[in-house]
Design a protein around this motif. Structure first.
Motif, PDB file in Angstrom:
ATOM      1  N   ARG A  46      51.217  39.748  30.641  1.00  0.00           N
ATOM      2  CA  ARG A  46      51.193  41.215  30.702  1.00  0.00           C
ATOM      3  C   ARG A  46      49.940  41.767  30.037  1.00  0.00           C
ATOM      4  O   ARG A  46      49.296  42.685  30.540  1.00  0.00           O
ATOM      5  N   GLU A  47      49.578  41.212  28.877  1.00  0.00           N
ATOM      6  CA  GLU A  47      48.380  41.686  28.186  1.00  0.00           C
ATOM      7  C   GLU A  47      47.132  41.411  29.009  1.00  0.00           C
ATOM      8  O   GLU A  47      46.234  42.237  29.081  1.00  0.00           O
ATOM      9  N   ARG A  48      47.066  40.239  29.651  1.00  0.00           N
ATOM     10  CA  ARG A  48      45.912  39.920  30.493  1.00  0.00           C
ATOM     11  C   ARG A  48      45.805  40.908  31.650  1.00  0.00           C
ATOM     12  O   ARG A  48      44.713  41.300  32.025  1.00  0.00           O
ATOM     13  N   LYS A  49      46.942  41.306  32.196  1.00  0.00           N
ATOM     14  CA  LYS A  49      46.946  42.282  33.282  1.00  0.00           C
ATOM     15  C   LYS A  49      46.335  43.600  32.823  1.00  0.00           C
ATOM     16  O   LYS A  49      45.612  44.263  33.558  1.00  0.00           O
ATOM     17  N   GLU A  50      46.616  43.995  31.591  1.00  0.00           N
ATOM     18  CA  GLU A  50      46.064  45.235  31.050  1.00  0.00           C
ATOM     19  C   GLU A  50      44.546  45.136  30.912  1.00  0.00           C
ATOM     20  O   GLU A  50      43.835  46.093  31.163  1.00  0.00           O
ATOM     21  N   TYR A  51      44.031  43.976  30.514  1.00  0.00           N
ATOM     22  CA  TYR A  51      42.584  43.800  30.371  1.00  0.00           C
ATOM     23  C   TYR A  51      41.876  43.928  31.705  1.00  0.00           C
ATOM     24  O   TYR A  51      40.744  44.385  31.777  1.00  0.00           O
ATOM     25  N   VAL A  52      42.513  43.514  32.783  1.00  0.00           N
ATOM     26  CA  VAL A  52      41.908  43.576  34.105  1.00  0.00           C
ATOM     27  C   VAL A  52      41.582  45.009  34.493  1.00  0.00           C
ATOM     28  O   VAL A  52      40.625  45.265  35.220  1.00  0.00           O
TER      29      VAL A  52
END
Length: 85
Positions: free
Chosen positions: A8-14
């Motif tokens: 989920r956090e990686r998705k936010e960085y995208v």
């Protein structure tokens, strides 16, 4: 804290790489170079090749928005007289 990110956090960085509206414009991405003082102008306040190269490099690096730093168009606006640009 382990230093690892969740899916989920990686998705936010995208999101930083997604386009974004800015008034009538659409930015290529959400990377923003804020205003800075480069001190790369001549003593008289004229633009130099290294200063131009700096902004060209930023643009080639695909920064979505570049906000130029301390600039003036009238010598009365120089402030304390220091070479800021």
């Amino acid at each position: 804290m382990s230093g690892f990110t969740t899916g989920r956090e990686r998705k936010e960085y995208v999101k930083i790489f997604l386009s974004a509206p800015l008034g009538p414009l659409t930015l290529r991405n959400r990377l923003i170079h804020s205003a800075t003082i480069e001190c790369m102008a001549t003593e008289d306040g004229f633009v130099t090749e290294p200063l131009i190269e700096r902004y060209v490099d930023l643009a080639k690096g695909e920064v979505g928005l570049i906000i130029p730093g301390y600039l003036y168009v009238d010598p009365a606006s120089i402030g304390n007289g220091a070479r800021h640009i």
